[in-house]
Scaffold this active site. Structure first.
Site, PDB file in Angstrom:
ATOM      1  N   ASP A 154       0.837  -1.049  -0.003  1.00 12.89           N
ATOM      2  CA  ASP A 154      -0.039  -0.196   0.200  1.00 12.89           C
ATOM      3  C   ASP A 154       0.963   1.430   0.013  1.00 12.89           C
ATOM      4  O   ASP A 154       1.994   1.104   0.257  1.00 12.89           O
ATOM      5  CB  ASP A 154      -0.809   0.105   1.125  1.00 12.89           C
ATOM      6  CG  ASP A 154      -2.278   0.606   0.845  1.00 12.89           C
ATOM      7  OD1 ASP A 154      -3.347   0.024   0.886  1.00 12.89           O
ATOM      8  OD2 ASP A 154      -2.324   1.811   0.876  1.00 12.89           O
ATOM      9  N   ASP A 157       3.889   2.484  -4.598  1.00  7.11           N
ATOM     10  CA  ASP A 157       2.786   3.299  -5.060  1.00  7.11           C
ATOM     11  C   ASP A 157       2.670   2.563  -6.780  1.00  7.11           C
ATOM     12  O   ASP A 157       3.951   2.461  -7.242  1.00  7.11           O
ATOM     13  CB  ASP A 157       3.051   4.912  -5.337  1.00  7.11           C
ATOM     14  CG  ASP A 157       2.148   5.617  -6.373  1.00  7.11           C
ATOM     15  OD1 ASP A 157       1.526   4.941  -7.176  1.00  7.11           O
ATOM     16  OD2 ASP A 157       2.183   6.984  -6.272  1.00  7.11           O
ATOM     17  N   TYR A 162     -12.594   6.546 -15.001  1.00 10.45           N
ATOM     18  CA  TYR A 162     -12.484   5.041 -14.097  1.00 10.45           C
ATOM     19  C   TYR A 162     -13.100   4.152 -15.175  1.00 10.45           C
ATOM     20  O   TYR A 162     -12.515   3.086 -15.021  1.00 10.45           O
ATOM     21  CB  TYR A 162     -13.630   5.441 -12.936  1.00 10.45           C
ATOM     22  CG  TYR A 162     -13.751   4.290 -12.231  1.00 10.45           C
ATOM     23  CD1 TYR A 162     -12.737   4.167 -11.085  1.00 10.45           C
ATOM     24  CD2 TYR A 162     -14.660   3.438 -12.049  1.00 10.45           C
ATOM     25  CE1 TYR A 162     -12.471   3.112 -10.077  1.00 10.45           C
ATOM     26  CE2 TYR A 162     -14.684   2.470 -11.114  1.00 10.45           C
ATOM     27  CZ  TYR A 162     -13.889   2.014 -10.108  1.00 10.45           C
ATOM     28  OH  TYR A 162     -13.754   1.204  -9.443  1.00 10.45           O
TER      29      TYR A 162
END
Ligand SMILES: NC(=O)c1ccc[n+]([C@@H]2O[C@H](COP(=O)([O-])OP(=O)(O)OC[C@H]3O[C@@H](n4cnc5c(N)ncnc54)[C@H](O)[C@@H]3O)[C@@H](O)[C@H]2O)c1
Length: 267
Positions: free
Chosen positions: A42, A68, A165
């Site tokens: 994470d 990342d 998205y």
């Protein structure tokens, strides 16, 4: 092997991106519960450590690794750390993802398009690119990409316009299909899960907190009314699919997209 044994993940190593919270945390929990050693990756160390603390009770090895997914060098380090600490990568769950404030294309800031693509699409590519050499060496592996029902169908703008998205999540479907075609003969399966609306996550929380209460209420109402099962899913309801796809229960399944959306895309 007993029939129940086909879901057993003992001895396998799983790496989940964005495992610190939300669906990723549920995936880490499910994989550990069914026997896997789990690396939780994470950008938020505190959340990743919380996830690992939750799964330690299952008695398997765990790892927190910071990455990342939009940054190639961090992705490479995440893969290297997982192999160094846990010995292999048998299951990769490409889960890390974001949304940006809804906007129709003609009003969408280009930086929102770029930021989302960098994480939701490029990130999946980078993680596949870095993990595949490990899986090819092993001649086994399983990749589960988290797409979305919005990668398969459009959305009524009265709910929200999430065009960047949807485009990224459709791209994730293409990565999944081509990955299955390219690596099947290396013993690597690549599948996708396309969730519909699920609760228990923080996605969109940053910009939705700016919405007035009525807008938020209307959003939930429209989603619930339009869903044949009449509710949103709970994050924990995705456990069955992740275990099915990660385990021998799906040993002849690759290149597929599994929709869990309460019937949303059936209409
Ligand atoms: N929640 C839903 O209803 C839903 C529906 C369809 C698809 N999805 C997809 O499921 C995945 C998980 O979503 P969620 O709802 O659990 O979101 P979430 O915001 O609750 O969790 C996302 C996690 O990813 C991490 N993350 C964000 N950017 C990252 C980056 N650049 N690199 C690494 N980690 C990063 C966050 O820190 C967080 O831990 C996403 O890919 C999302 O698009 C969610």
């Amino acid at each position: 092997m007993t029939e129940k044994g086909i879901f057993d993940l003992s001895g396998k190593v799983a790496l989940v991106t964005g495992g610190g919270i939300g669906l990723g945390r549920v995936f880490c929990q499910a994989l550990a519960e069914f026997g896997a050693d789990v690396a939780c990756a994470d950008i938020n160390r505190e959340w990743a450590e919380e996830t690992v603390a939750l799964i330690e009770k299952f008695g398997h090895r765990t790892l927190v690794t910071m990455a990342d997914v939009s940054k190639p060098e961090e992705v490479q380090s995440m893969i290297a750390a997982t192999v160094a600490e846990l010995g292999s990568i048998d299951i990769l769950v490409n889960n890390a993802g974001i949304t940006t404030k809804p906007a129709k294309f003609h009003e969408m800031p280009i930086e929102d398009w770029d930021r989302l693509m960098a994480i939701n699409l490029r990130g999946v590519f980078l993680c596949m690119r870095a993990a595949l050499p490990v899986m090819i060496r092993q001649q086994r592996g399983c990749i589960i990409n988290i797409s979305s029902v919005l990668g398969l169908v459009g959305l009524d703008p009265e709910i929200a316009s999430y065009g960047n998205y949807g485009a990224a999540k459709a791209g994730v479907v293409a990565l999944t299909r081509q990955g299955a075609a390219d690596y099947g003969r290396d013993g690597i399966r690549v599948n996708a899960i396309a969730p519909g609306w699920h609760t228990g996550t923080r996605i969109s929380a940053s910009w939705r907190s700016e919405w007035p209460a009525e807008r938020e209420q209307r959003y939930h109402q429209l989603i619930t009314e339009r869903t044949p099962l009449g509710r949103r899913g709970e994050a924990g309801e995705l456990k069955g699919l992740i275990i099915y796809l990660a385990s021998d229960a799906s040993s002849f399944v690759t290149g597929q997209v599994f929709v869990q959306d309460g019937g949303w895309s059936a209409l």
